[in-house]
Each structure stands twice: as C-alpha cells, then as structure tokens.
Design a protein around this motif. Sequence first.
Motif, mmCIF file in Angstrom:
data_model
loop_
_atom_site.group_PDB
_atom_site.id
_atom_site.type_symbol
_atom_site.label_atom_id
_atom_site.label_comp_id
_atom_site.label_asym_id
_atom_site.label_seq_id
_atom_site.Cartn_x
_atom_site.Cartn_y
_atom_site.Cartn_z
ATOM 1 N N LEU A 191 -4.765 14.240 -3.363
ATOM 2 C CA LEU A 191 -3.921 15.023 -2.466
ATOM 3 C C LEU A 191 -4.196 14.643 -1.015
ATOM 4 N N TRP A 192 -5.456 14.373 -0.709
ATOM 5 C CA TRP A 192 -5.848 14.097 0.677
ATOM 6 C C TRP A 192 -5.926 12.606 0.963
ATOM 7 N N THR A 193 -6.496 11.810 0.066
ATOM 8 C CA THR A 193 -6.601 10.373 0.339
ATOM 9 C C THR A 193 -5.234 9.701 0.282
ATOM 10 N N TRP A 194 -4.470 9.964 -0.780
ATOM 11 C CA TRP A 194 -3.125 9.399 -0.849
ATOM 12 C C TRP A 194 -2.230 10.021 0.214
ATOM 13 N N GLY A 195 -2.458 11.294 0.516
ATOM 14 C CA GLY A 195 -1.676 11.939 1.562
ATOM 15 C C GLY A 195 -1.864 11.256 2.903
ATOM 16 N N ALA A 196 -3.117 10.906 3.223
ATOM 17 C CA ALA A 196 -3.385 10.197 4.477
ATOM 18 C C ALA A 196 -2.728 8.823 4.475
ATOM 19 N N ARG A 200 0.367 7.305 7.050
ATOM 20 C CA ARG A 200 0.320 6.016 7.749
ATOM 21 C C ARG A 200 1.473 5.110 7.318
ATOM 22 N N ALA A 201 1.765 5.098 6.008
ATOM 23 C CA ALA A 201 2.864 4.266 5.515
ATOM 24 C C ALA A 201 4.196 4.732 6.090
ATOM 25 N N VAL A 360 3.959 10.791 -3.107
ATOM 26 C CA VAL A 360 3.200 10.134 -2.042
ATOM 27 C C VAL A 360 2.853 8.702 -2.433
ATOM 28 N N TRP A 361 2.614 8.462 -3.725
ATOM 29 C CA TRP A 361 2.379 7.093 -4.212
ATOM 30 C C TRP A 361 3.556 6.190 -3.853
ATOM 31 N N ALA A 362 4.764 6.678 -4.098
ATOM 32 C CA ALA A 362 5.953 5.862 -3.854
ATOM 33 C C ALA A 362 6.126 5.558 -2.372
ATOM 34 N N ILE A 363 5.811 6.516 -1.517
ATOM 35 C CA ILE A 363 5.931 6.267 -0.077
ATOM 36 C C ILE A 363 4.898 5.235 0.363
ATOM 37 N N VAL A 364 3.687 5.331 -0.175
ATOM 38 C CA VAL A 364 2.663 4.334 0.149
ATOM 39 C C VAL A 364 3.079 2.956 -0.344
#
Length: 399
Positions: A191-196, A200-201, A360-364
Amino acid sequence: MRADAGLRPRMGLGHLEPASPLEPASPLEAHGLSAPDTIRAICRTKVPGWSLVAEDRLCVGRMEGGLSNQLFKVSVRAGDGCDGQASSHVPCALFRIYGNGHATALYDQDLEVLIFKTLGQYQIAPRCYAAGDGWRIEEFFSAQPLRTHQLRNPATIAQVAAQVARVHKVSQRGDFPARIRERPPASATRLWTWGADCARAADRLAASSAEANTRLAQLDVEAILGEREWLREFVVDEDPGALGSGLDVVFSHNDVQENNILESSAGLRFIDFEYSGMDHQAYDIANFFNECTLDYISDRYPYYTHRPSDFPVEWEQRLFCAMYLSEYLEARVRFDDACVTRLMARAQRFALMSHYLWVVWAIVRAPSTPCVDEFDHLHYAQTRWSAYRSMKQRLVSSA
C-alpha cells in the motif's frame, strides 16, 4: 508466465502468439546476455548433463515474457529437429534475463530468487538450475495455462483452492527460510511502497504528454492514494482471532490468475512467484475471485476484457473456501460451516485490496507513453479502480 513451446506470452499479462525466431536487439538486450551464443555458453556449463552436449546442438528460441524480463527456451537439438525429446539429457530449460525499470522495482529481486529456489526445492515452483548477475536458468514446464472461462468450473475451483492451501502451508515447515517468514504482510507493505512508486510514476507520466496528463486527471491519482489508510484498517477490522479466518499470515503467491496456473499431466501447477511473500491468507483467495472477471487473451483494444458479472457467486465461493479450509486445516469442512462463511466474508474485503494494488501496479508499469506493446496500462488502472469503487460501495452499504 510460461507456456508450451508453440506459444509465447506477448506481454506480462498473457497475450499469446506463435513463437518467433530471435529478433534484433532491443534496449533490454544492451548488456549482451541475450546473444544466442552467450545463452548457449552459460546453459552448457550450468544445466545438468549439458556439458557433454556440443554447443551447436543447443537451440535457442525467444519467448517474449513481459516488459521487464526476457525469456528464452533452450533445448537440445535431436536429429534434424529441435524438440530435444529423444535426448537422455534435460530436454529443455528456460533462460530468464532480468530487465531494469519500473517493473523490477515492484519487488525485491534478491528475495524473489531466494523464494524461487526454496519453492523449487519443495517442488512447488520450477527447479532453479543456476542463477547469476541478471539471469536465471529454470526448469521448463511443458503445459498450458488455464483460460478465464475455465476458472469457475467446479473441478478447477476445487483444485485451485487445494493448491493455494498447500502453498500457504509451506511457511509452517521447519526449514522455511526465516528471512521470508519474518516479513510483514506484503499487501499492507505495498500500500505504501507501491503507492510511493505510483505517485512518482504519475508525475513522470503527467509531464510526458498532454494525453497522459488528461488520462491521469480522470483517474485522480490523489484520490487513489488517499484510500490507503482506510483500506489498511478495513481489511483487518473485526479480527475473530480464529485459525483460518483469512487473517493468518502465510506464504502467499499473490498473483493467482489464469496465466499463472498451468494444466499439466501432473495436475495444476502455479508459476511466476515474483510477487509472492508473506501475506494474509484471504488475499490469494480474493485475488483469484477477482481474476475470474478478467480475460487477458484478446486481439482487440484494450487487449483484455472485464466482466464483473463473472465474479464467483455464493456457492462457488463456498466451494472454494470449503476445499481450501479442508486442505489448510487438514479437517473435514462442509459448505455451510461457520468457518467457511467467515473466510468468505474476509475474502470479500480483501477483494478490495486486490483491485487497489493492481491499480497502483498498472500506473507504475505505465511507460512514458500510456500504451505500449498493445496493452494499455492506464486503461487497466481505470478498470480496476472503477471495480474497486463499485465493490467498496456495496461492501460499506451492507456492513
């Protein structure tokens, strides 16, 4: 994912096409590992029995495996063909080259190698023959991935449920690495690491083009990231403290979907454990339920389909949870037992977590252009975000 010799995934979510010969180098190949002679030389020294095989008898063919990795099938040439089946050696192996970029930042590569080797020793994942700087050689499974329409077949539900439970129990083994077992639940951490990473992405994408900026505004990344605290509390709220309630922290696959479930002569097998780790047991169950609504085999934009009506109905959820608990608890569990109802309710909460993390995975994963290799990551993020909001409304209103 991996498929049989005649198929290759076009991209990480499993668009399959006939295998192709080696193609000109891409940016991912800049380090030279993907040169056929290099692959042959490494495999000849590392794959059991291949040191006795002449290098010109090793056949290398590409299997495009996603935006972050490159996969190659390496087989022993038999006669005039390249099937290797008549050889007394290991007939073929899979050579994986790790790429750089946003995708590999989503998981700890060193930990992933440890997990893969451990599961290979347990005969859960493919065997790891060797690993080095930027590459790995794996056992090649000759099998076919399931299709989405097969996932709700009662026989498939029962087999997947039992296999998920067996994977979840491996962290109970005395020889299971403490480095893996002692980690916190992956979904809560992400939730926090991928969120960060997502924030950025999104900033990079917004600056890349007016179109990307408009699409990100429609997604409303700020609102997405604002959900994290509520979601973290919601999925674990009202813990009954019972074994098998869905909140047990167990070793989890974390990406149980059709392309990662292979149908072989020995039964169903899971592959692609890069997102695996310790997690609440309900996450894997919830993710499988969500994946029943998504089909990544499509030849038309956006190259996947989403049918919310294909989410497993109550009796299918009960079948899955009863079969899962029978294996996990090693006891007879009936469909109408209270423990089944309890696990179902927790899985429904974690279905929100599953949708959210793939948003959030897809946005990254979205590159500098919103659509790459045909699969539109921002479109996918919007689909999963819409599914999240609809599901949240139903769950909160019924609470």
